[in-house]
Design a protein around this motif. Structure first.
Motif, PDB file in Angstrom:
ATOM      1  N   SER A 166       0.828  -1.216   0.000  1.00 17.20           N
ATOM      2  CA  SER A 166       0.000   0.000   0.000  1.00 17.20           C
ATOM      3  C   SER A 166       0.857   1.260   0.000  1.00 17.20           C
ATOM      4  N   ASP A 167       1.951   1.245   0.762  1.00 17.03           N
ATOM      5  CA  ASP A 167       2.844   2.406   0.795  1.00 17.03           C
ATOM      6  C   ASP A 167       3.452   2.670  -0.585  1.00 17.03           C
ATOM      7  N   VAL A 168       3.898   1.605  -1.256  1.00 20.78           N
ATOM      8  CA  VAL A 168       4.501   1.758  -2.581  1.00 20.78           C
ATOM      9  C   VAL A 168       3.440   2.181  -3.600  1.00 20.78           C
ATOM     10  N   ALA A 169       2.233   1.594  -3.492  1.00 18.04           N
ATOM     11  CA  ALA A 169       1.146   1.965  -4.410  1.00 18.04           C
ATOM     12  C   ALA A 169       0.815   3.447  -4.282  1.00 18.04           C
ATOM     13  N   GLN A 170       0.854   3.965  -3.071  1.00 15.14           N
ATOM     14  CA  GLN A 170       0.575   5.385  -2.870  1.00 15.14           C
ATOM     15  C   GLN A 170       1.631   6.253  -3.559  1.00 15.14           C
ATOM     16  N   LEU A 171       2.891   5.824  -3.490  1.00 18.20           N
ATOM     17  CA  LEU A 171       3.972   6.576  -4.128  1.00 18.20           C
ATOM     18  C   LEU A 171       3.837   6.586  -5.652  1.00 18.20           C
ATOM     19  N   LEU A 172       3.293   5.492  -6.196  1.00 19.05           N
ATOM     20  CA  LEU A 172       3.219   5.346  -7.652  1.00 19.05           C
ATOM     21  C   LEU A 172       1.856   5.719  -8.232  1.00 19.05           C
ATOM     22  N   SER A 173       0.988   6.266  -7.407  1.00 18.98           N
ATOM     23  CA  SER A 173      -0.304   6.764  -7.895  1.00 18.98           C
ATOM     24  C   SER A 173      -0.184   8.249  -8.192  1.00 18.98           C
ATOM     25  N   CYS A 174      -0.647   8.620  -9.377  1.00 21.77           N
ATOM     26  CA  CYS A 174      -0.600  10.037  -9.741  1.00 21.77           C
ATOM     27  C   CYS A 174      -1.751  10.329 -10.687  1.00 21.77           C
ATOM     28  N   ARG A 175      -1.758  11.494 -11.310  1.00 18.13           N
ATOM     29  CA  ARG A 175      -2.911  11.909 -12.112  1.00 18.13           C
ATOM     30  C   ARG A 175      -3.135  11.023 -13.332  1.00 18.13           C
ATOM     31  N   PHE A 176      -2.112  10.290 -13.789  1.00 17.82           N
ATOM     32  CA  PHE A 176      -2.298   9.410 -14.949  1.00 17.82           C
ATOM     33  C   PHE A 176      -1.965   7.944 -14.662  1.00 17.82           C
ATOM     34  N   VAL A 177      -1.720   7.614 -13.394  1.00 14.97           N
ATOM     35  CA  VAL A 177      -1.454   6.218 -13.009  1.00 14.97           C
ATOM     36  C   VAL A 177      -2.263   5.865 -11.768  1.00 14.97           C
ATOM     37  N   GLU A 178      -2.978   4.750 -11.849  1.00 16.08           N
ATOM     38  CA  GLU A 178      -3.655   4.182 -10.685  1.00 16.08           C
ATOM     39  C   GLU A 178      -2.859   2.955 -10.244  1.00 16.08           C
ATOM     40  N   ALA A 179      -2.487   2.910  -8.986  1.00 15.86           N
ATOM     41  CA  ALA A 179      -1.733   1.768  -8.460  1.00 15.86           C
ATOM     42  C   ALA A 179      -2.495   1.170  -7.288  1.00 15.86           C
ATOM     43  N   SER A 180      -2.575  -0.162  -7.259  1.00 16.24           N
ATOM     44  CA  SER A 180      -3.316  -0.840  -6.197  1.00 16.24           C
ATOM     45  C   SER A 180      -2.467  -1.968  -5.604  1.00 16.24           C
ATOM     46  N   PRO A 181      -2.659  -2.268  -4.298  1.00 19.68           N
ATOM     47  CA  PRO A 181      -1.843  -3.276  -3.627  1.00 19.68           C
ATOM     48  C   PRO A 181      -2.512  -4.647  -3.582  1.00 19.68           C
ATOM     49  N   ILE A 182      -1.695  -5.721  -3.673  1.00 15.00           N
ATOM     50  CA  ILE A 182      -2.148  -7.086  -3.404  1.00 15.00           C
ATOM     51  C   ILE A 182      -1.030  -7.818  -2.671  1.00 15.00           C
ATOM     52  N   ASP A 183      -1.354  -9.021  -2.136  1.00 14.92           N
ATOM     53  CA  ASP A 183      -0.340  -9.740  -1.358  1.00 14.92           C
ATOM     54  C   ASP A 183       0.224 -10.984  -2.055  1.00 14.92           C
ATOM     55  N   ASP A 184      -0.150 -11.218  -3.316  1.00 13.76           N
ATOM     56  CA  ASP A 184       0.312 -12.409  -4.037  1.00 13.76           C
ATOM     57  C   ASP A 184       1.630 -12.112  -4.769  1.00 13.76           C
ATOM     58  N   ILE A 185       2.697 -11.911  -4.004  1.00 15.28           N
ATOM     59  CA  ILE A 185       3.948 -11.479  -4.620  1.00 15.28           C
ATOM     60  C   ILE A 185       4.535 -12.546  -5.534  1.00 15.28           C
ATOM     61  N   TYR A 186       4.466 -13.820  -5.147  1.00 10.80           N
ATOM     62  CA  TYR A 186       5.062 -14.871  -5.980  1.00 10.80           C
ATOM     63  C   TYR A 186       4.254 -15.100  -7.255  1.00 10.80           C
ATOM     64  N   GLY A 187       2.929 -15.068  -7.145  1.00 15.80           N
ATOM     65  CA  GLY A 187       2.099 -15.213  -8.334  1.00 15.80           C
ATOM     66  C   GLY A 187       2.345 -14.093  -9.322  1.00 15.80           C
ATOM     67  N   VAL A 188       2.418 -12.865  -8.815  1.00 19.23           N
ATOM     68  CA  VAL A 188       2.652 -11.708  -9.675  1.00 19.23           C
ATOM     69  C   VAL A 188       4.027 -11.786 -10.324  1.00 19.23           C
ATOM     70  N   GLU A 189       5.030 -12.176  -9.530  1.00 17.70           N
ATOM     71  CA  GLU A 189       6.388 -12.174 -10.073  1.00 17.70           C
ATOM     72  C   GLU A 189       6.588 -13.282 -11.105  1.00 17.70           C
ATOM     73  N   TYR A 190       6.054 -14.478 -10.833  1.00 16.43           N
ATOM     74  CA  TYR A 190       6.164 -15.549 -11.823  1.00 16.43           C
ATOM     75  C   TYR A 190       5.388 -15.212 -13.095  1.00 16.43           C
ATOM     76  N   CYS A 191       4.224 -14.597 -12.948  1.00 16.56           N
ATOM     77  CA  CYS A 191       3.454 -14.197 -14.126  1.00 16.56           C
ATOM     78  C   CYS A 191       4.199 -13.139 -14.938  1.00 16.56           C
ATOM     79  N   ALA A 192       4.887 -12.238 -14.259  1.00  6.31           N
ATOM     80  CA  ALA A 192       5.651 -11.209 -14.959  1.00  6.31           C
ATOM     81  C   ALA A 192       6.799 -11.827 -15.752  1.00  6.31           C
ATOM     82  N   VAL A 193       7.419 -12.855 -15.186  1.00 10.60           N
ATOM     83  CA  VAL A 193       8.478 -13.564 -15.904  1.00 10.60           C
ATOM     84  C   VAL A 193       7.903 -14.298 -17.102  1.00 10.60           C
TER      85      VAL A 193
END
Length: 332
Positions: A166-193
């Protein structure tokens, strides 16, 4: 007035430049590490990156450019890694665990450490002792080129610690970017690979002349392949139709901005790996990732025909025509 958040961005490429632009929208002070001394000096003088996304203005008030990585890390609360996975060890050469102590480390890297076949988050934890609850991952779907144009974009921030995400999502949210937090770090990272490997497959088949009908079937089968892998590696309930998974796959598989699709397209047209790499000015993470996933899957034995097809083309020098003909019969 609230004190600016102190950040370090490690990397001088297009995605690092886009992240600096996004972060600069907020109340921050950024130390930006670049390997290239001439690029760093150019940014100091002219306030734009001469090599990547050169239309993006870099705020001299908010951004301090560094070429010494340990200097860049001093006093930062958050460290964002935006170097291709194959080069992150070299980029952080000389960095000690104490340099990252007390900081939250955020991976914007969509690859694995090639020599060790490790996710970047696992490597960070093992190498520098950064606690898992202070590590996060940035996922798309989001291309740097559209961030530069301030087109509406979305990011997903994953961490085992939802508060960190949530802290990182807040830093990366701005007028043209919406950022949201989730807790599935391994699922997200493997999918990104994996999405980079699939984009290579899409590029290869497009280069061979296959059309939209085949691409749709390829991507549909790829989603099933990704599901089999992540459910085996990290079996938790997740909705793979969410944008952090399916959305990231789609934009990477279809977009002309996708460097992995472009790399694959060159291979499909008959370029050698070396020639395709020379043609591009950016790194295609999928080239390194497919070897890592091939080796990781020896442990799990997941059925991954698309991944294995890309591996045989890139590393066993199988003809793209021959390999794709074999793959066609495995798709449904």
């Amino acid at each position: 007035m609230k004190q600016p958040v102190r950040l370090t961005v490690v990397g001088g490429g297009s995605w690092a430049t886009a992240l600096v632009k996004i972060l600069s929208e907020g109340n921050v002070h950024i130390r930006w590490w670049l390997r290239s001394g001439p690029d760093a000096e150019h940014i100091r003088k002219f306030h734009h990156n001469p090599s990547y996304l050169s239309d993006v203005r870099i705020s001299p008030r908010k951004v301090r450019v560094c070429t010494k990585v340990r200097e860049a890390l001093k006093d930062s609360e958050f460290v964002i890694l935006a170097v291709p996975a194959a080069f992150i060890e070299d980029a952080l050469k000389g960095v000690k665990p104490e340099d990252l102590a007390g900081k939250s480390v955020v991976s914007a890297i969509k690859g694995m450490i090639p020599a060790q076949n490790l996710l970047v988050t696992d490597w960070t934890e093992q190498t520098y002792g950064v606690p898992a609850d202070r590590i996060a991952v940035i996922a798309g779907p989001c291309h740097a080129e559209e961030v530069a144009l301030e087109k509406q974009s979305y990011l997903t921030i994953a961490s085992q610690n939802l508060g960190c995400a949530s802290d990182v999502a807040q830093l990366l949210s701005c007028r043209f970017v919406e950022a949201s937090p989730i807790d599935d770090i391994y699922g997200v990272e493997y999918c990104a690979v994996m999405k980079n490997i699939i984009a290579l497959a899409c590029g290869i088949t497009h280069g061979l002349g296959y059309g939209d009908n085949f691409q749709a079937v390829l991507v549909s089968n790829a989603m099933q392949e990704i599901r089999r892998l992540v459910d085996k590696v990290y079996p938790v309930h997740r909705d793979l139709s969410a944008s952090a998974y399916l959305g990231d796959l789609l934009v990477t598989a279809y977009s002309p901005f996708s460097r992995n699709r472009t790399f694959g397209h060159l291979i499909g047209r008959g370029y050698s790996v070396q020639s395709a790499q020379m043609e591009m000015n950016m790194i295609a993470e999928g080239y390194y990732a497919v070897k890592s996933i091939h080796e990781v899957n020896r442990q799990y034995g997941v059925e991954m025909p698309i991944t294995e097809t890309v591996y045989t083309i890139l590393y066993e020098k199988t003809s793209p025509v021959t390999a794709t003909n074999a793959l066609k019969g495995m798709l449904k």
